[in-house]
Design an enzyme around this catalytic site. Sequence first.
Site, PDB file in Angstrom:
ATOM      1  N   LYS A  47       0.638  -1.446  -0.118  1.00 37.55           N
ATOM      2  CA  LYS A  47       0.143   0.141   0.034  1.00 37.55           C
ATOM      3  C   LYS A  47       0.740   1.372  -0.205  1.00 37.55           C
ATOM      4  O   LYS A  47       0.411   1.759  -0.705  1.00 37.55           O
ATOM      5  CB  LYS A  47      -1.304   0.183   1.197  1.00 37.55           C
ATOM      6  CG  LYS A  47      -1.772  -0.880   1.073  1.00 37.55           C
ATOM      7  CD  LYS A  47      -2.592  -1.650   0.224  1.00 37.55           C
ATOM      8  CE  LYS A  47      -3.115  -2.806   0.377  1.00 37.55           C
ATOM      9  NZ  LYS A  47      -3.141  -3.394   0.534  1.00 37.55           N
ATOM     10  N   TYR A  83     -11.547 -16.664   2.301  1.00 41.00           N
ATOM     11  CA  TYR A  83     -10.438 -15.547   3.156  1.00 41.00           C
ATOM     12  C   TYR A  83      -9.854 -15.132   4.439  1.00 41.00           C
ATOM     13  O   TYR A  83     -10.455 -15.048   5.239  1.00 41.00           O
ATOM     14  CB  TYR A  83     -10.964 -13.619   2.397  1.00 41.00           C
ATOM     15  CG  TYR A  83     -10.418 -12.984   3.551  1.00 41.00           C
ATOM     16  CD1 TYR A  83     -10.123 -11.354   1.724  1.00 41.00           C
ATOM     17  CD2 TYR A  83     -10.976 -11.788   4.244  1.00 41.00           C
ATOM     18  CE1 TYR A  83      -8.649 -11.200   2.475  1.00 41.00           C
ATOM     19  CE2 TYR A  83      -9.641 -11.235   4.628  1.00 41.00           C
ATOM     20  CZ  TYR A  83      -8.827 -10.432   4.116  1.00 41.00           C
ATOM     21  OH  TYR A  83      -7.962  -9.179   4.280  1.00 41.00           O
ATOM     22  N   TYR A  98      -2.397 -13.788   2.988  1.00 37.10           N
ATOM     23  CA  TYR A  98      -2.054 -13.449   1.353  1.00 37.10           C
ATOM     24  C   TYR A  98      -0.478 -13.612   0.385  1.00 37.10           C
ATOM     25  O   TYR A  98      -0.784 -14.250  -0.133  1.00 37.10           O
ATOM     26  CB  TYR A  98      -1.609 -11.670   1.428  1.00 37.10           C
ATOM     27  CG  TYR A  98      -3.258 -10.804   1.572  1.00 37.10           C
ATOM     28  CD1 TYR A  98      -4.158 -10.510   0.865  1.00 37.10           C
ATOM     29  CD2 TYR A  98      -2.869 -10.227   2.913  1.00 37.10           C
ATOM     30  CE1 TYR A  98      -5.387 -10.091   1.363  1.00 37.10           C
ATOM     31  CE2 TYR A  98      -3.682  -9.544   3.337  1.00 37.10           C
ATOM     32  CZ  TYR A  98      -5.543  -9.259   2.447  1.00 37.10           C
ATOM     33  OH  TYR A  98      -5.983  -8.627   2.740  1.00 37.10           O
TER      34      TYR A  98
HETATM   35  N1  PLP Z   1      -0.542  -9.148   0.546  1.00 34.71           N
HETATM   36  C1  PLP Z   1      -0.228  -7.924   0.430  1.00 34.71           C
HETATM   37  C2  PLP Z   1       0.868  -8.330   2.274  1.00 34.71           C
HETATM   38  C3  PLP Z   1      -1.513  -7.063   1.507  1.00 34.71           C
HETATM   39  O1  PLP Z   1      -1.576  -6.488   2.676  1.00 34.71           O
HETATM   40  C4  PLP Z   1      -2.879  -7.066   0.484  1.00 34.71           C
HETATM   41  C5  PLP Z   1      -4.039  -6.163   0.520  1.00 34.71           C
HETATM   42  O2  PLP Z   1      -5.232  -6.535   0.073  1.00 34.71           O
HETATM   43  C6  PLP Z   1      -2.633  -7.956  -1.473  1.00 34.71           C
HETATM   44  C7  PLP Z   1      -1.326  -9.081  -1.164  1.00 34.71           C
HETATM   45  C8  PLP Z   1      -3.703  -7.307  -1.999  1.00 34.71           C
HETATM   46  O3  PLP Z   1      -3.849  -6.550  -2.998  1.00 34.71           O
HETATM   47  P1  PLP Z   1      -4.284  -5.823  -3.643  1.00 34.71           P
HETATM   48  O4  PLP Z   1      -5.392  -5.362  -2.633  1.00 34.71           O
HETATM   49  O5  PLP Z   1      -4.006  -4.530  -4.153  1.00 34.71           O
HETATM   50  O6  PLP Z   1      -4.695  -7.060  -4.689  1.00 34.71           O
END
Ligand code: PLP
Length: 341
Positions: free
Chosen positions: A49, A270, A296
């Site tokens: 971010k 999720y 993630y």
């Molecule tokens: N990886 C991490 C550590 C994240 O905090 C996020 C946030 O959602 C993502 C991947 C996924 O990125 P995006 O939301 O831009 O698809």
Amino acid sequence: ALDKLFPRKTLGFFPSPIHKLERLSAMLGVEVWAKRDDVSSGLAFGGNKIRKLEWLVADALAKGCDTLVSIGNIQSNHTRQVCAAAAAVGMKSYTVQETWLEWDDPVYDKVGNILLTRIMGGNPIMGGYGYSTTEKDTWARALEEVRAKGGKPYAIPAGASDHPLGGLGYANFADEVAMQEQQLGIFFDNIVVATCTGSTQAGMVVGFAAQEKRRRVIGIDTADDEAMTRRAVTKIANDTSELIASKGGQRVVVRDADIEIIPDYSGPAYGLPSEQTIAAIRTAAEMEAMLTDPVYEGKSIDGLIDMAKKGHFKGQRVLYAHLGGAPALNAYYKAFEDPEN
Ligand code: PLP
């Protein structure tokens, strides 16, 4: 090149480092490198971010706003980074912290990302239920509250994604990769990236599509909703391409085939890791001391390892985009408890 078209406020150490994962490469028989957006900022452990917020914060400052208002899960990396960016530029932040998943842990709402937000003097507003990237009442109420107090809020949606400037950071990432490739004298045939709210992958799709030599951007879904993720990535990619073209930048055509979403590693839901997610997190940690999280990056590294083992990358080079997330590990200690140790 996007720096010339849009204002940008520096919040990170870019270009982020890129290095070969030697032991993992040897194990998989595939050359795997990592681009470390998890260590690309000094702001509260950083993450993807920060790269996006450089463009949104520049816009907020230009508009005279004094408070960033955003939304995410209780253990959101995004809201922690919004709070960090606000602190670093002398703004306030309000972040709605929703419950997007059931993870039975008494300290889930106390440690990790939410703790860091509290330490940085943020204003986390606990409440709301369920994941969705669309506008929420809670978020609208937080914006109203800031206005009622005489502040000037700047609205940032979940993941800084469904925002006109949300895709710029990772479109620019593509230029960074090309520059590093030139320095190293190598080419990455595949980029593996975790995807959820969509602007990370969408930005990459647009940025890499503008380059002469084509490659695959492989999005590993983490939302556990392939159709929703595809919709989000497609919309943001098209909007980002339009926006860049509207400022005189290169217009790219985003083809359906450019948006690759792999749904196989997102379960059981999720924010909930499978046994395979946990095994992949342990592998990356034991072999490379590279920490990934159960929400993630654990899922994207699982995807990379599994696809490599199944022969998807034979004779090709893979770049793993590490997007951060390790601060959430504190809230998931149960997933790693070992009665023997
Ligand atoms: N990886 C991490 C550590 C994240 O905090 C996020 C946030 O959602 C993502 C991947 C996924 O990125 P995006 O939301 O831009 O698809």
